[in-house]
Design a protein around this motif. Structure first.
Motif, PDB file in Angstrom:
ATOM      1  N   GLY A  56       0.809  -1.207   0.000  1.00 15.14           N
ATOM      2  CA  GLY A  56       0.000   0.000   0.000  1.00 15.14           C
ATOM      3  C   GLY A  56       0.846   1.262   0.000  1.00 15.14           C
ATOM      4  N   HIS A  57       0.176   2.390  -0.006  1.00 18.37           N
ATOM      5  CA  HIS A  57       0.868   3.665   0.107  1.00 18.37           C
ATOM      6  C   HIS A  57       1.252   3.921   1.566  1.00 18.37           C
ATOM      7  CE1 HIS A  57      -0.590   4.731  -3.944  1.00 18.37           C
ATOM      8  NE2 HIS A  57       0.458   5.529  -3.928  1.00 18.37           N
ATOM      9  N   TRP A  58       2.372   4.585   1.740  1.00 19.77           N
ATOM     10  CA  TRP A  58       2.886   4.976   3.038  1.00 19.77           C
ATOM     11  C   TRP A  58       3.159   6.475   3.000  1.00 19.77           C
ATOM     12  CZ3 TRP A  58       4.410   1.750   7.286  1.00 19.77           C
ATOM     13  CH2 TRP A  58       4.071   0.406   7.124  1.00 19.77           C
ATOM     14  N   GLU A  59       3.525   7.034   4.147  1.00 24.16           N
ATOM     15  CA  GLU A  59       3.934   8.430   4.234  1.00 24.16           C
ATOM     16  C   GLU A  59       5.235   8.505   5.019  1.00 24.16           C
ATOM     17  OE1 GLU A  59       0.230  11.305   4.733  1.00 24.16           O
ATOM     18  OE2 GLU A  59       0.266   9.760   6.287  1.00 24.16           O
ATOM     19  N   PHE A  60       6.114   9.414   4.598  1.00 25.90           N
ATOM     20  CA  PHE A  60       7.333   9.667   5.357  1.00 25.90           C
ATOM     21  C   PHE A  60       7.392  11.142   5.725  1.00 25.90           C
ATOM     22  CE2 PHE A  60       8.473  10.400   0.971  1.00 25.90           C
ATOM     23  CZ  PHE A  60       9.351  11.480   1.009  1.00 25.90           C
ATOM     24  N   LEU A  61       8.049  11.435   6.825  1.00 25.09           N
ATOM     25  CA  LEU A  61       8.172  12.794   7.327  1.00 25.09           C
ATOM     26  C   LEU A  61       9.497  13.383   6.893  1.00 25.09           C
ATOM     27  CD1 LEU A  61       6.894  14.982   9.179  1.00 25.09           C
ATOM     28  CD2 LEU A  61       8.173  13.935  11.071  1.00 25.09           C
ATOM     29  N   ARG A  62       9.434  14.534   6.268  1.00 23.72           N
ATOM     30  CA  ARG A  62      10.648  15.227   5.833  1.00 23.72           C
ATOM     31  C   ARG A  62      10.436  16.724   6.043  1.00 23.72           C
ATOM     32  NH1 ARG A  62      15.017  12.953   2.893  1.00 23.72           N
ATOM     33  NH2 ARG A  62      14.315  11.299   4.235  1.00 23.72           N
ATOM     34  N   ASP A  63      11.312  17.352   6.799  1.00 25.64           N
ATOM     35  CA  ASP A  63      11.252  18.795   7.056  1.00 25.64           C
ATOM     36  C   ASP A  63       9.880  19.249   7.553  1.00 25.64           C
ATOM     37  OD1 ASP A  63      13.924  19.057   6.214  1.00 25.64           O
ATOM     38  OD2 ASP A  63      13.309  19.257   4.122  1.00 25.64           O
ATOM     39  N   GLY A  64       9.290  18.460   8.453  1.00 25.25           N
ATOM     40  CA  GLY A  64       8.023  18.814   9.066  1.00 25.25           C
ATOM     41  C   GLY A  64       6.778  18.542   8.238  1.00 25.25           C
ATOM     42  N   GLU A  65       6.938  17.955   7.049  1.00 24.09           N
ATOM     43  CA  GLU A  65       5.809  17.635   6.163  1.00 24.09           C
ATOM     44  C   GLU A  65       5.743  16.132   5.919  1.00 24.09           C
ATOM     45  OE1 GLU A  65       3.497  19.644   4.630  1.00 24.09           O
ATOM     46  OE2 GLU A  65       4.293  21.385   5.697  1.00 24.09           O
ATOM     47  N   TRP A  66       4.513  15.612   5.830  1.00 25.81           N
ATOM     48  CA  TRP A  66       4.299  14.209   5.486  1.00 25.81           C
ATOM     49  C   TRP A  66       4.092  14.100   3.977  1.00 25.81           C
ATOM     50  CZ3 TRP A  66       4.979  10.172   8.633  1.00 25.81           C
ATOM     51  CH2 TRP A  66       5.001  10.412  10.010  1.00 25.81           C
ATOM     52  N   TYR A  67       4.810  13.152   3.337  1.00 25.57           N
ATOM     53  CA  TYR A  67       4.716  12.929   1.895  1.00 25.57           C
ATOM     54  C   TYR A  67       4.347  11.475   1.618  1.00 25.57           C
ATOM     55  CZ  TYR A  67       7.189  17.361   1.602  1.00 25.57           C
ATOM     56  OH  TYR A  67       7.540  18.680   1.730  1.00 25.57           O
ATOM     57  N   ARG A  68       3.441  11.266   0.674  1.00 28.40           N
ATOM     58  CA  ARG A  68       3.015   9.922   0.288  1.00 28.40           C
ATOM     59  C   ARG A  68       4.126   9.259  -0.518  1.00 28.40           C
ATOM     60  NH1 ARG A  68      -1.969  10.461  -2.928  1.00 28.40           N
ATOM     61  NH2 ARG A  68      -0.486  10.707  -4.590  1.00 28.40           N
ATOM     62  N   CYS A  69       4.254   7.931  -0.359  1.00 30.05           N
ATOM     63  CA  CYS A  69       5.276   7.182  -1.086  1.00 30.05           C
ATOM     64  C   CYS A  69       4.837   5.727  -1.235  1.00 30.05           C
ATOM     65  CB  CYS A  69       6.619   7.245  -0.358  1.00 30.05           C
ATOM     66  SG  CYS A  69       6.625   6.438   1.254  1.00 30.05           S
ATOM     67  N   PRO A  83       8.932   8.558  -3.577  1.00 29.31           N
ATOM     68  CA  PRO A  83       7.864   9.517  -3.298  1.00 29.31           C
ATOM     69  C   PRO A  83       6.808   9.487  -4.395  1.00 29.31           C
ATOM     70  CG  PRO A  83      10.006  10.502  -2.895  1.00 29.31           C
ATOM     71  CD  PRO A  83      10.250   9.181  -3.585  1.00 29.31           C
ATOM     72  N   ASP A  84       5.556   9.554  -3.997  1.00 32.09           N
ATOM     73  CA  ASP A  84       4.419   9.532  -4.914  1.00 32.09           C
ATOM     74  C   ASP A  84       3.482  10.680  -4.519  1.00 32.09           C
ATOM     75  OD1 ASP A  84       2.702   8.658  -6.907  1.00 32.09           O
ATOM     76  OD2 ASP A  84       1.685   7.236  -5.597  1.00 32.09           O
ATOM     77  N   ASP A  85       4.083  11.870  -4.403  1.00 31.61           N
ATOM     78  CA  ASP A  85       3.366  13.042  -3.915  1.00 31.61           C
ATOM     79  C   ASP A  85       3.875  14.258  -4.678  1.00 31.61           C
ATOM     80  OD1 ASP A  85       2.445  15.241  -2.324  1.00 31.61           O
ATOM     81  OD2 ASP A  85       2.294  13.889  -0.602  1.00 31.61           O
ATOM     82  N   HIS A  86       2.984  14.923  -5.399  1.00 27.50           N
ATOM     83  CA  HIS A  86       3.400  16.065  -6.218  1.00 27.50           C
ATOM     84  C   HIS A  86       3.993  17.211  -5.394  1.00 27.50           C
ATOM     85  CE1 HIS A  86      -0.580  17.382  -4.897  1.00 27.50           C
ATOM     86  NE2 HIS A  86      -0.174  18.618  -5.151  1.00 27.50           N
ATOM     87  N   ARG A  87       3.737  17.230  -4.087  1.00 23.65           N
ATOM     88  CA  ARG A  87       4.273  18.286  -3.229  1.00 23.65           C
ATOM     89  C   ARG A  87       5.726  18.052  -2.829  1.00 23.65           C
ATOM     90  NH1 ARG A  87       2.290  18.161   1.670  1.00 23.65           N
ATOM     91  NH2 ARG A  87       1.892  15.948   1.448  1.00 23.65           N
ATOM     92  N   TYR A  88       6.222  16.816  -3.002  1.00 27.60           N
ATOM     93  CA  TYR A  88       7.588  16.516  -2.570  1.00 27.60           C
ATOM     94  C   TYR A  88       8.572  17.270  -3.461  1.00 27.60           C
ATOM     95  CZ  TYR A  88      11.676  13.973  -0.990  1.00 27.60           C
ATOM     96  OH  TYR A  88      12.898  13.652  -0.473  1.00 27.60           O
ATOM     97  N   PRO A  89       9.426  18.113  -2.888  1.00 27.28           N
ATOM     98  CA  PRO A  89      10.282  19.006  -3.684  1.00 27.28           C
ATOM     99  C   PRO A  89      11.379  18.327  -4.507  1.00 27.28           C
ATOM    100  CG  PRO A  89      10.810  19.208  -1.352  1.00 27.28           C
ATOM    101  CD  PRO A  89       9.603  18.317  -1.459  1.00 27.28           C
ATOM    102  N   HIS A  90      11.681  17.076  -4.231  1.00 28.36           N
ATOM    103  CA  HIS A  90      12.778  16.408  -4.943  1.00 28.36           C
ATOM    104  C   HIS A  90      12.286  15.412  -5.988  1.00 28.36           C
ATOM    105  CE1 HIS A  90      15.382  18.370  -2.107  1.00 28.36           C
ATOM    106  NE2 HIS A  90      14.698  17.845  -1.123  1.00 28.36           N
ATOM    107  N   GLY A  91      11.036  15.508  -6.375  1.00 32.50           N
ATOM    108  CA  GLY A  91      10.501  14.640  -7.423  1.00 32.50           C
ATOM    109  C   GLY A  91      10.373  13.203  -7.004  1.00 32.50           C
ATOM    110  N   GLY A  92      10.445  12.320  -7.996  1.00 28.62           N
ATOM    111  CA  GLY A  92      10.207  10.904  -7.771  1.00 28.62           C
ATOM    112  C   GLY A  92      11.439  10.077  -7.532  1.00 28.62           C
TER     113      GLY A  92
END
Length: 109
Positions: A56-69, A83-92
């Motif tokens: 399934g999808h998970w989330e990781f915490l980076r710089d105070g934000e949760w990102y889907r992955c 990462p599978d979240d368009h908000r994540y600044p470093h892409g996929g």
């Protein structure tokens, strides 16, 4: 910790860790699958959901934000995720999370 393996091919499904008077079911990278309880119940939880939960999808915490992955690989003490979240600044790009636990890594809600 005690390994739980699939009977037919010996694939590692997860672990059991002693927790007080009971046993805690864990994924292959050590993430809790449920509350500690009797050994047979904890082992059954690992057999039932130890590998399924990785799909399934998970989330990781980076710089105070949760990102889907999504999990690409899982091993003792670490996971490699994409990462599978368009908000994540470093892409996929894939990254490795060492010793992921509930404070920094969790199933997607």
């Amino acid at each position: 910790m005690r390994e739980i393996r699939r009977d037919d091919d010996g694939a590692l499904l997860g672990y059991l860790r002693r927790a007080g008077d009971g046993w805690e079911p864990l994924t292959v990278f050590g993430y809790p699958l449920g509350e500690p309880g009797p050994e047979d119940r904890a082992a059954e939880e690992v057999r039932r959901s130890g590998l399924e939960v990785l799909m399934g999808h998970w989330e990781f915490l980076r710089d105070g934000e949760w990102y889907r992955c999504v999990i690409l690989e899982a091993a003792a003490g670490e996971v490699r995720v994409r990462p599978d979240d368009h908000r994540y600044p470093h892409g996929g790009y894939a990254l490795t999370l060492e010793r992921p636990g509930p404070a920094t890594f969790r199933p997607y809600r």
